[in-house]
Design a protein around this motif. Structure first.
Motif, PDB file in Angstrom:
ATOM      1  N   GLY A   1       0.932  -1.415   0.145  1.00 53.19           N
ATOM      2  CA  GLY A   1       0.018   0.019   0.162  1.00 53.19           C
ATOM      3  C   GLY A   1       0.757   1.353  -0.051  1.00 53.19           C
ATOM      4  N   ILE A   2       1.903   1.247   0.789  1.00 55.60           N
ATOM      5  CA  ILE A   2       2.752   2.353   1.190  1.00 55.60           C
ATOM      6  C   ILE A   2       3.376   2.563  -0.568  1.00 55.60           C
ATOM      7  CG2 ILE A   2       4.960   3.025   1.994  1.00 55.60           C
ATOM      8  CD1 ILE A   2       4.018   1.753   4.634  1.00 55.60           C
ATOM      9  N   LYS A   3       3.969   1.652  -1.064  1.00 55.72           N
ATOM     10  CA  LYS A   3       4.712   1.652  -2.557  1.00 55.72           C
ATOM     11  C   LYS A   3       3.662   2.248  -3.387  1.00 55.72           C
ATOM     12  CE  LYS A   3       8.351   1.109  -4.750  1.00 55.72           C
ATOM     13  NZ  LYS A   3       9.550   1.643  -4.333  1.00 55.72           N
ATOM     14  N   LEU A   4       2.220   1.726  -3.346  1.00 57.53           N
ATOM     15  CA  LEU A   4       1.558   2.301  -4.544  1.00 57.53           C
ATOM     16  C   LEU A   4       1.083   3.600  -4.233  1.00 57.53           C
ATOM     17  CD1 LEU A   4      -0.955  -0.806  -4.594  1.00 57.53           C
ATOM     18  CD2 LEU A   4       1.084  -0.060  -6.203  1.00 57.53           C
ATOM     19  N   ALA A   5       1.137   4.104  -3.021  1.00 61.22           N
ATOM     20  CA  ALA A   5       0.951   5.662  -2.735  1.00 61.22           C
ATOM     21  C   ALA A   5       1.826   6.459  -3.177  1.00 61.22           C
ATOM     22  CB  ALA A   5       0.469   5.708  -1.162  1.00 61.22           C
ATOM     23  N   ASN A   6       3.105   5.937  -2.904  1.00 65.15           N
ATOM     24  CA  ASN A   6       4.172   6.791  -3.302  1.00 65.15           C
ATOM     25  C   ASN A   6       5.370   6.010  -3.749  1.00 65.15           C
ATOM     26  OD1 ASN A   6       6.441   8.644  -3.506  1.00 65.15           O
ATOM     27  ND2 ASN A   6       6.209   9.533  -1.581  1.00 65.15           N
ATOM     28  N   HIS A   7       5.420   5.583  -5.003  1.00 65.83           N
ATOM     29  CA  HIS A   7       6.418   4.519  -5.580  1.00 65.83           C
ATOM     30  C   HIS A   7       7.770   5.322  -5.570  1.00 65.83           C
ATOM     31  CE1 HIS A   7       4.876   6.575  -9.174  1.00 65.83           C
ATOM     32  NE2 HIS A   7       6.251   6.156  -9.658  1.00 65.83           N
ATOM     33  N   GLU A   8       7.970   6.437  -5.154  1.00 62.79           N
ATOM     34  CA  GLU A   8       9.405   7.076  -4.993  1.00 62.79           C
ATOM     35  C   GLU A   8      10.000   6.854  -3.889  1.00 62.79           C
ATOM     36  OE1 GLU A   8       8.682  11.263  -5.863  1.00 62.79           O
ATOM     37  OE2 GLU A   8       8.986  11.130  -8.069  1.00 62.79           O
ATOM     38  N   LEU A   9       9.454   6.310  -3.043  1.00 60.03           N
ATOM     39  CA  LEU A   9      10.087   5.653  -1.620  1.00 60.03           C
ATOM     40  C   LEU A   9      10.640   4.526  -1.730  1.00 60.03           C
ATOM     41  CD1 LEU A   9       7.232   6.735   0.919  1.00 60.03           C
ATOM     42  CD2 LEU A   9       9.121   7.828   0.889  1.00 60.03           C
ATOM     43  N   LYS A  10      11.730   4.221  -0.869  1.00 61.45           N
ATOM     44  CA  LYS A  10      12.444   2.942  -0.881  1.00 61.45           C
ATOM     45  C   LYS A  10      11.907   2.280   0.191  1.00 61.45           C
ATOM     46  CE  LYS A  10      16.007   2.994  -3.627  1.00 61.45           C
ATOM     47  NZ  LYS A  10      15.693   2.233  -4.887  1.00 61.45           N
ATOM     48  N   VAL A  11      11.005   1.232   0.093  1.00 63.52           N
ATOM     49  CA  VAL A  11      10.498   0.434   0.873  1.00 63.52           C
ATOM     50  C   VAL A  11      11.037  -0.964   1.365  1.00 63.52           C
ATOM     51  CG1 VAL A  11       8.062  -0.387   1.642  1.00 63.52           C
ATOM     52  CG2 VAL A  11       8.290   1.599   0.268  1.00 63.52           C
ATOM     53  N   VAL A  12      11.292  -1.065   2.553  1.00 60.20           N
ATOM     54  CA  VAL A  12      11.947  -2.259   2.934  1.00 60.20           C
ATOM     55  C   VAL A  12      11.130  -3.003   4.060  1.00 60.20           C
ATOM     56  CG1 VAL A  12      13.950  -3.112   4.047  1.00 60.20           C
ATOM     57  CG2 VAL A  12      14.309  -1.403   2.587  1.00 60.20           C
TER      58      VAL A  12
ATOM     59  N   TYR B   1      19.401 -15.957  -7.627  1.00 57.90           N
ATOM     60  CA  TYR B   1      18.792 -15.441  -9.180  1.00 57.90           C
ATOM     61  C   TYR B   1      18.672 -14.010  -9.144  1.00 57.90           C
ATOM     62  CZ  TYR B   1      15.522 -15.856 -12.772  1.00 57.90           C
ATOM     63  OH  TYR B   1      14.847 -15.549 -14.072  1.00 57.90           O
ATOM     64  N   ARG B   2      18.806 -13.385 -10.497  1.00 58.07           N
ATOM     65  CA  ARG B   2      18.317 -11.958 -10.583  1.00 58.07           C
ATOM     66  C   ARG B   2      17.985 -11.888 -11.754  1.00 58.07           C
ATOM     67  NH1 ARG B   2      22.661  -8.020  -8.434  1.00 58.07           N
ATOM     68  NH2 ARG B   2      24.053  -9.809  -7.871  1.00 58.07           N
ATOM     69  N   ASP B   3      17.091 -11.120 -12.231  1.00 61.26           N
ATOM     70  CA  ASP B   3      16.453 -10.809 -13.365  1.00 61.26           C
ATOM     71  C   ASP B   3      15.674  -9.648 -13.509  1.00 61.26           C
ATOM     72  OD1 ASP B   3      15.578 -11.435 -16.269  1.00 61.26           O
ATOM     73  OD2 ASP B   3      13.729 -12.512 -15.587  1.00 61.26           O
ATOM     74  N   GLU B   4      16.064  -8.972 -14.730  1.00 66.18           N
ATOM     75  CA  GLU B   4      15.270  -7.459 -14.985  1.00 66.18           C
ATOM     76  C   GLU B   4      14.204  -7.715 -15.542  1.00 66.18           C
ATOM     77  OE1 GLU B   4      16.866  -4.455 -13.787  1.00 66.18           O
ATOM     78  OE2 GLU B   4      18.444  -5.589 -12.873  1.00 66.18           O
ATOM     79  N   GLN B   5      13.141  -7.187 -15.015  1.00 71.28           N
ATOM     80  CA  GLN B   5      11.724  -7.377 -15.665  1.00 71.28           C
ATOM     81  C   GLN B   5      10.713  -6.079 -15.182  1.00 71.28           C
ATOM     82  OE1 GLN B   5      10.284  -9.771 -17.364  1.00 71.28           O
ATOM     83  NE2 GLN B   5      11.914 -11.216 -17.467  1.00 71.28           N
ATOM     84  N   PRO B   6       9.914  -5.837 -16.002  1.00 73.10           N
ATOM     85  CA  PRO B   6       9.098  -4.527 -15.665  1.00 73.10           C
ATOM     86  C   PRO B   6       8.462  -4.657 -14.292  1.00 73.10           C
ATOM     87  CG  PRO B   6       8.587  -5.304 -17.838  1.00 73.10           C
ATOM     88  CD  PRO B   6       9.474  -6.453 -17.213  1.00 73.10           C
ATOM     89  N   THR B   7       8.358  -3.751 -13.513  1.00 76.32           N
ATOM     90  CA  THR B   7       7.758  -3.722 -12.352  1.00 76.32           C
ATOM     91  C   THR B   7       5.986  -3.645 -12.516  1.00 76.32           C
ATOM     92  OG1 THR B   7       7.798  -1.506 -11.623  1.00 76.32           O
ATOM     93  CG2 THR B   7       9.665  -3.001 -11.163  1.00 76.32           C
ATOM     94  N   TYR B   8       5.437  -3.979 -11.257  1.00 74.18           N
ATOM     95  CA  TYR B   8       4.091  -3.621 -11.463  1.00 74.18           C
ATOM     96  C   TYR B   8       3.923  -2.056 -11.622  1.00 74.18           C
ATOM     97  CZ  TYR B   8      -0.883  -3.154  -9.400  1.00 74.18           C
ATOM     98  OH  TYR B   8      -2.035  -3.008  -9.390  1.00 74.18           O
ATOM     99  N   GLU B   9       4.565  -1.404 -10.874  1.00 70.33           N
ATOM    100  CA  GLU B   9       4.535   0.369 -11.007  1.00 70.33           C
ATOM    101  C   GLU B   9       4.894   0.674 -12.371  1.00 70.33           C
ATOM    102  OE1 GLU B   9       6.059  -1.876  -8.776  1.00 70.33           O
ATOM    103  OE2 GLU B   9       6.985  -0.777  -7.149  1.00 70.33           O
ATOM    104  N   ASP B  10       5.757  -0.086 -13.235  1.00 69.30           N
ATOM    105  CA  ASP B  10       5.997   0.221 -14.535  1.00 69.30           C
ATOM    106  C   ASP B  10       4.688   0.233 -15.440  1.00 69.30           C
ATOM    107  OD1 ASP B  10       8.726   0.940 -14.244  1.00 69.30           O
ATOM    108  OD2 ASP B  10       9.206  -1.234 -14.598  1.00 69.30           O
ATOM    109  N   HIS B  11       3.740  -0.692 -14.804  1.00 69.02           N
ATOM    110  CA  HIS B  11       2.678  -1.289 -15.743  1.00 69.02           C
ATOM    111  C   HIS B  11       1.385  -0.309 -15.489  1.00 69.02           C
ATOM    112  CE1 HIS B  11       4.105  -4.710 -17.905  1.00 69.02           C
ATOM    113  NE2 HIS B  11       4.537  -5.122 -16.609  1.00 69.02           N
ATOM    114  N   GLU B  12       1.619   0.519 -14.145  1.00 62.42           N
ATOM    115  CA  GLU B  12       0.336   1.020 -13.722  1.00 62.42           C
ATOM    116  C   GLU B  12       0.372   2.270 -14.516  1.00 62.42           C
ATOM    117  OE1 GLU B  12      -2.536   0.047 -11.626  1.00 62.42           O
ATOM    118  OE2 GLU B  12      -2.862   2.125 -12.774  1.00 62.42           O
ATOM    119  N   LYS B  13      -1.001   2.572 -15.015  1.00 61.94           N
ATOM    120  CA  LYS B  13      -1.301   3.965 -15.829  1.00 61.94           C
ATOM    121  C   LYS B  13      -1.295   5.191 -15.024  1.00 61.94           C
ATOM    122  CE  LYS B  13      -3.638   2.351 -19.873  1.00 61.94           C
ATOM    123  NZ  LYS B  13      -5.151   2.218 -20.283  1.00 61.94           N
ATOM    124  N   ALA B  14      -1.847   4.924 -13.785  1.00 59.36           N
ATOM    125  CA  ALA B  14      -2.181   5.865 -12.898  1.00 59.36           C
ATOM    126  C   ALA B  14      -0.775   6.412 -12.282  1.00 59.36           C
ATOM    127  CB  ALA B  14      -3.008   5.369 -11.635  1.00 59.36           C
TER     128      ALA B  14
END
Ligand SMILES: Cc1ncc(C[n+]2csc(CCOP(=O)(O)OP(=O)(O)O)c2C)c(N)n1
Ligand code: SF4
Ligand SMILES: [Mg+2]
Length: 293
Positions: free
Chosen positions: A81-92, A254-267
């Motif tokens: 929820g925090i990440k979706l409200a402000n995806h500029e924050l580093k959330v750990v 394992y490490r892979d570069e894939q689009p994130t949920y945030e990349d897809h979200e039009k809002a």
């Protein structure tokens, strides 16, 4: 690329002293997180540490940044929820094996398959520490605990394999007894764009007399370097995920570069939601508050 100005670990020192038992593995995790945040130069105002409930979940109180000590098993949901409200924050997210792999398991799997840009640090002591020593989802077979007096007969969860099949794009394991390695792992996990899992062997010196520092010191070896492991290959990662007994790997599986949920979200194309206009007139907003509060 922007220049990183590293920050001293004192930047993240809380006014609250940790009350963990002397020798608890969670001290190493706290120090590792301070070092990692300092290495990446993350200002406390740009970081949120979210936890559930457990000894390990007390960590946000001992770390100077924004933080939420939420409910048992709900850390990943709150962090999402925090990440979706402000995806500029580093959330750990920081918590325990009971919190994340038991009661919180559903949230954990769904956050991984969404590839939300979150870092999840699990202090895996293979026991419920806070509630004084019951079996957790990672307690090994045959281990006697308060809730398994005749030995545990349940198969433990394998967090690494679970992370791999659930779509996490950074899957790793650390050990509290190796601070420098742990700090580098945390820094890589936080810098990674996408869901990062760091499962950490973080011994509970009070209630787990089997999986001790010595137990892991004798067994762990690093995947980085000349182990021959290729962290770009799922097959190799999966094979390493099942190594246990005499030799246990730590490092990046394992490490892979894939689009994130945030990349897809039009809002989010117009920036973080918290910085966008509500799209409601003040009158409508006040009326809604009156109706809902
Ligand atoms: C809904 C709910 N169920 C059960 C509890 C009791 N409880 C608190 S912490 C905990 C387990 C903690 O284990 P873990 O997440 O492994 O953390 P540790 O203390 O080992 O660091 C339990 C069962 C609770 N607080 N809330
Ligand atoms: S009970 Fe175990 S996990 Fe909890 S603070 Fe003590 S050593 Fe750490
Ligand atoms: Mg635990």
């Amino acid at each position: 690329m922007a220049t990183v100005i590293q920050l001293p670990i004192q930047t993240y020192e809380s006014i609250v002293e940790p009350d963990w038992c002397p020798g608890c593995g969670d001290f190493g995790v706290l120090r590792g997180l301070e070092l990692a945040a300092g290495k990446l130069g993350i200002a406390p105002k740009d970081m949120v540490v979210v936890s559930g409930i457990g000894c390990s979940s007390n960590l946000p109180g001992f770390f100077h940044s924004y933080g939420v000590h939420s409910l048992h098993g709900r850390a990943v949901a709150v962090a999402s929820g925090i990440k979706l409200a402000n995806h500029e924050l580093k959330v750990v997210i920081t918590g325990g094996d009971g919190d994340g792999y038991g009661i919180g398991l559903g949230h954990f799997i769904h956050a991984m398959r969404r590839n939300l840009d979150l870092t999840y640090i699990v202090m895996n002591n293979q026991i419920y520490g806070l509630t004084t020593g019951q079996a957790s989802p990672t307690t090994m077979k045959q281990v006697r605990t308060k809730s398994t007096p005749e030995g545990n007969f349940e198969l433990p969860i394998n967090p690494i394999a679970l992370g791999l099949v659930s779509g996490a794009t950074f899957v790793s394991r650390g050990f509290s007894g190796d601070n420098k390695h742990l700090a580098d792992l945390f820094a890589d996990a936080i810098a990674h764009k996408g869901f990062s899992l760091v499962d950490v062997f973080s011994p509970c010196v009070t209630y787990n007399k089997i999986n001790t520092y010595d137990y892991f010191r004798k067994r762990v070896y690093k995947l980085d370097g000349d182990s021959g492991h290729d962290s770009g290959k799922m097959e190799s990662a999966m094979q390493k995920a099942f190594e246990w007994d005499d030799k246990i790997p730590i490092g990046v599986f394992y490490r892979d570069e894939q689009p994130t949920y945030e990349d897809h979200e039009k809002a989010f194309r117009d920036g973080p939601l918290v910085k966008q206009a509500l799209g409601l007139g003040a009158e409508t907003f006040d009326a809604l508050v009156d109706e809902l509060m």
